[in-house]
Design a protein around this motif. Structure first.
Motif, mmCIF file in Angstrom:
data_model
loop_
_atom_site.group_PDB
_atom_site.id
_atom_site.type_symbol
_atom_site.label_atom_id
_atom_site.label_comp_id
_atom_site.label_asym_id
_atom_site.label_seq_id
_atom_site.Cartn_x
_atom_site.Cartn_y
_atom_site.Cartn_z
ATOM 1 N N PHE A 108 0.809 -1.219 0.000
ATOM 2 C CA PHE A 108 0.000 0.000 0.000
ATOM 3 C C PHE A 108 0.847 1.276 0.000
ATOM 4 C CE2 PHE A 108 -3.125 3.182 1.367
ATOM 5 C CZ PHE A 108 -4.194 2.835 0.554
ATOM 6 N N PHE A 109 1.651 1.483 1.021
ATOM 7 C CA PHE A 109 2.509 2.666 1.060
ATOM 8 C C PHE A 109 3.852 2.413 0.386
ATOM 9 C CE2 PHE A 109 -0.135 2.958 4.975
ATOM 10 C CZ PHE A 109 -0.890 4.056 4.609
ATOM 11 N N GLU A 110 4.192 1.149 0.236
ATOM 12 C CA GLU A 110 5.434 0.756 -0.420
ATOM 13 C C GLU A 110 5.171 -0.452 -1.306
ATOM 14 O OE1 GLU A 110 9.277 1.380 2.104
ATOM 15 O OE2 GLU A 110 7.794 0.461 3.448
ATOM 16 N N MET A 111 6.066 -0.678 -2.264
ATOM 17 C CA MET A 111 6.009 -1.889 -3.077
ATOM 18 C C MET A 111 7.387 -2.522 -3.083
ATOM 19 S SD MET A 111 3.465 -1.087 -6.268
ATOM 20 C CE MET A 111 3.480 -2.828 -6.694
ATOM 21 N N TYR A 112 7.394 -3.856 -3.126
ATOM 22 C CA TYR A 112 8.656 -4.585 -3.111
ATOM 23 C C TYR A 112 8.679 -5.613 -4.235
ATOM 24 C CZ TYR A 112 8.757 -2.842 1.732
ATOM 25 O OH TYR A 112 8.727 -2.054 2.860
ATOM 26 N N ILE A 113 9.805 -5.689 -4.932
ATOM 27 C CA ILE A 113 10.048 -6.772 -5.875
ATOM 28 C C ILE A 113 10.998 -7.726 -5.159
ATOM 29 C CG2 ILE A 113 10.995 -7.470 -8.103
ATOM 30 C CD1 ILE A 113 9.903 -3.876 -7.592
ATOM 31 N N VAL A 114 10.504 -8.894 -4.808
ATOM 32 C CA VAL A 114 11.277 -9.851 -4.019
ATOM 33 C C VAL A 114 11.876 -10.899 -4.956
ATOM 34 C CG1 VAL A 114 11.205 -11.539 -2.139
ATOM 35 C CG2 VAL A 114 9.748 -9.505 -2.041
ATOM 36 N N VAL A 115 13.200 -10.971 -4.961
ATOM 37 C CA VAL A 115 13.922 -11.889 -5.844
ATOM 38 C C VAL A 115 14.349 -13.119 -5.047
ATOM 39 C CG1 VAL A 115 15.904 -12.165 -7.380
ATOM 40 C CG2 VAL A 115 14.743 -9.942 -7.222
ATOM 41 N N GLY A 116 13.786 -14.267 -5.363
ATOM 42 C CA GLY A 116 14.160 -15.496 -4.676
ATOM 43 C C GLY A 116 15.624 -15.829 -4.907
ATOM 44 N N SER A 117 16.262 -16.422 -3.912
ATOM 45 C CA SER A 117 17.697 -16.691 -4.002
ATOM 46 C C SER A 117 18.042 -17.701 -5.087
ATOM 47 C CB SER A 117 18.212 -17.210 -2.655
ATOM 48 O OG SER A 117 17.551 -18.418 -2.304
ATOM 49 N N GLY A 118 17.054 -18.470 -5.551
ATOM 50 C CA GLY A 118 17.315 -19.446 -6.610
ATOM 51 C C GLY A 118 16.651 -19.092 -7.919
ATOM 52 N N ALA A 119 16.355 -17.807 -8.131
ATOM 53 C CA ALA A 119 15.609 -17.382 -9.327
ATOM 54 C C ALA A 119 16.516 -16.869 -10.435
ATOM 55 C CB ALA A 119 14.586 -16.304 -8.939
ATOM 56 N N GLN A 120 17.763 -17.387 -10.523
ATOM 57 C CA GLN A 120 18.704 -16.885 -11.528
ATOM 58 C C GLN A 120 18.209 -17.072 -12.957
ATOM 59 O OE1 GLN A 120 19.491 -18.708 -8.915
ATOM 60 N NE2 GLN A 120 21.350 -17.984 -7.914
ATOM 61 N N SER A 121 17.381 -18.092 -13.183
ATOM 62 C CA SER A 121 16.896 -18.358 -14.548
ATOM 63 C C SER A 121 15.667 -17.529 -14.891
ATOM 64 C CB SER A 121 16.561 -19.846 -14.696
ATOM 65 O OG SER A 121 15.479 -20.200 -13.829
ATOM 66 N N GLN A 122 15.230 -16.689 -13.966
ATOM 67 C CA GLN A 122 13.980 -15.951 -14.140
ATOM 68 C C GLN A 122 14.203 -14.493 -14.560
ATOM 69 O OE1 GLN A 122 10.871 -17.443 -13.732
ATOM 70 N NE2 GLN A 122 12.106 -19.306 -13.634
ATOM 71 N N TYR A 123 15.161 -14.253 -15.442
ATOM 72 C CA TYR A 123 15.460 -12.871 -15.829
ATOM 73 C C TYR A 123 14.252 -12.191 -16.477
ATOM 74 C CZ TYR A 123 17.588 -8.820 -18.070
ATOM 75 O OH TYR A 123 17.879 -7.536 -18.465
ATOM 76 N N SER A 124 13.579 -12.886 -17.397
ATOM 77 C CA SER A 124 12.410 -12.286 -18.059
ATOM 78 C C SER A 124 11.304 -11.990 -17.051
ATOM 79 C CB SER A 124 11.877 -13.212 -19.154
ATOM 80 O OG SER A 124 12.800 -13.302 -20.228
ATOM 81 N N SER A 125 11.115 -12.893 -16.115
ATOM 82 C CA SER A 125 10.103 -12.675 -15.074
ATOM 83 C C SER A 125 10.484 -11.483 -14.208
ATOM 84 C CB SER A 125 9.969 -13.925 -14.208
ATOM 85 O OG SER A 125 9.571 -15.039 -14.976
ATOM 86 N N PHE A 126 11.778 -11.318 -13.966
ATOM 87 C CA PHE A 126 12.262 -10.182 -13.176
ATOM 88 C C PHE A 126 11.985 -8.872 -13.901
ATOM 89 C CE2 PHE A 126 15.987 -7.326 -12.382
ATOM 90 C CZ PHE A 126 15.649 -6.954 -11.085
ATOM 91 N N ARG A 127 12.320 -8.808 -15.184
ATOM 92 C CA ARG A 127 12.068 -7.568 -15.944
ATOM 93 C C ARG A 127 10.574 -7.267 -16.024
ATOM 94 N NH1 ARG A 127 15.588 -4.862 -18.951
ATOM 95 N NH2 ARG A 127 13.930 -3.348 -18.591
ATOM 96 N N ASN A 128 9.760 -8.305 -16.187
ATOM 97 C CA ASN A 128 8.316 -8.097 -16.202
ATOM 98 C C ASN A 128 7.832 -7.543 -14.861
ATOM 99 O OD1 ASN A 128 8.266 -9.137 -18.759
ATOM 100 N ND2 ASN A 128 7.255 -11.061 -18.218
ATOM 101 N N ALA A 129 8.399 -8.064 -13.786
ATOM 102 C CA ALA A 129 8.014 -7.602 -12.447
ATOM 103 C C ALA A 129 8.336 -6.125 -12.272
ATOM 104 C CB ALA A 129 8.723 -8.432 -11.378
#
Length: 401
Positions: free
Chosen positions: A304-325
């Protein structure tokens, strides 16, 4: 916790170390405005006709729960609750809730579920399995709109032992969850009930709203043995209050935005998972708790007052998902300020390591040992700091170069 300003080159290197060399992105197709409008609302008010509550053991033994203790659940136990009610349309409905605490082994819960299914069949009701922290509106209303979740089991409960409960709105009702008896657990956003040696006090965080405070007074009067409930305003506590804690005068610190919470009826939090390979690239998890955070995924948390993009420690293969986030969070933050009349555009932060204090407070229960960002199981990164965050604005600049 603020992050020191980083140069675009530093941020690019940080992401490259984690995700590897930049890769082509898949098209991002999400209607963010529609996501904002499709908000999970609290269920409609129902008219409860009858409630029967039992503790349930793995071998099927039922122990009746007295009416005065119906709202109290222990995380080391399981319960079945038969609930007959009329819905908003006036139609009669029967449901059997099978509630499982976090500390119950899954094998035990599976054994007990067989007996719960038999109970549901016997009363002609639908069986709903509920996990701690993911209760339904109807279950909450069956217990009077207020629940208390304590640690341990009922047979080992000591009413004189130091205890601390945090109360917060949940699906239009109010849930109280036991937290560590520590000043570090206090958060300005919510009311806390502290009981010690038979005495009970209500600590009113500046962000406590009317419903939370009303429920806290009700629960406090139920808990207090002396019959008195002392109310304390955040910032005006006597020295004797801090002496209840082992830390003594070590006071808690919360983000300033919590004081705004009572002024916004739409205050709430939402969790989204970003998956570039899925048919729906952004999916909401509702209701959510910490167990929904996988170290293999990328998440966007609207606090609500803040937003967070949380990157899982094993999400190295999720670059496209990260950029989408990142794109989703940026657009969502801007639209939410106007569509939901928020006081300002939420500040967005990327969390790579550790978990900021105020992010934890969005969850009814948080265990650092189960954080999706701190384990080295899936990561070859050298983790020398306890918290690593990057402002979204800086990240977008760095990645655009």
């Amino acid at each position: 916790m603020p992050s020191p300003t980083k140069q675009p080159g530093e941020i690019t290197t940080l992401f490259k170390d984690f995700f590897g060399p930049p890769r082509p992105r898949k098209d991002f197709k999400v209607d963010t405005a529609e996501v904002l409008m499709n908000h999970l609302e609290a269920g409609a008010k129902i008219q409860t006709q009858e409630v029967q509550m039992y503790r349930l053991s793995g071998d099927g033994k039922k122990t009746p729960v007295s009416a005065q203790n119906e709202r109290v659940l222990f995380d080391g136990e399981m319960y079945i609750c038969a609930h007959s009610f009329k819905n908003a349309a006036g139609a009669g409905t029967v449901e059997l809730y099978f509630w499982v605490g976090d500390e119950v082994p899954e094998a035990t819960a599976q054994d007990a579920q067989i007996f719960a299914q038999k109970e549901a069949k016997a009363i002609g009701g639908r069986l709903l399995k509920l996990y701690q922290g993911k209760e339904t509106t109807e279950f909450m209303q069956a217990l009077g709109g207020v629940i208390i979740v304590r640690r341990g089991t009922s047979d080992r409960f000591d009413s004189l032992a130091p205890q601390m409960l945090c109360g917060r709105r949940y699906l239009g009702q109010v849930a109280f969850d036991e937290v560590d008896m520590s000043t570090a657990s206090l958060c300005a956003g919510f009311p806390f009930i502290i009981s010690h040696s038979g005495k009970c006090c209500l600590w009113k965080g500046k962000g406590s709203d009317v419903d939370e405070l009303s429920a806290a007074r009700l629960v406090g009067m139920e808990i207090t043995i002396s019959g008195e409930l002392m109310e304390l305003e955040e910032g005006s506590e006597p020295a004797s209050f801090w002496e209840l804690f082992e830390e003594g005068q070590a006071k808690s610190h919360s983000a300033d935005h919590w004081r705004l919470k009572p002024n916004y009826s739409k205050y709430g939090s939402r969790l989204f998972c970003s998956d570039a390979d899925a048919r729906r690239q952004i999916t909401e998890i509702a209701p959510f708790n910490q167990t929904d955070l996988s170290p293999l995924k990328i998440y966007v948390l609207d606090a609500f007052f803040e937003m967070y993009i949380v990157v899982g420690s094993g999400a190295q293969s999720q670059y496209s998902s990260f950029r989408n986030a990142l794109d989703f969070a940026q657009e969502y933050a801007i639209l939410s300020a106007s569509m939901e009349d928020r006081p300002f555009v939420p500040v967005s932060t990327i969390v790579l390591e550790g978990i900021p204090r105020d992010l934890k407070r969005v969850f009814r229960k948080w265990e650092d040992s189960r954080s999706p960002t701190i384990t080295n199981t899936y990561s070859g990164l050298k983790r020398g700091r306890s918290l690593r965050v990057v402002p979204l604005s800086q990240a977008l600049v760095a990645l655009s170069e």
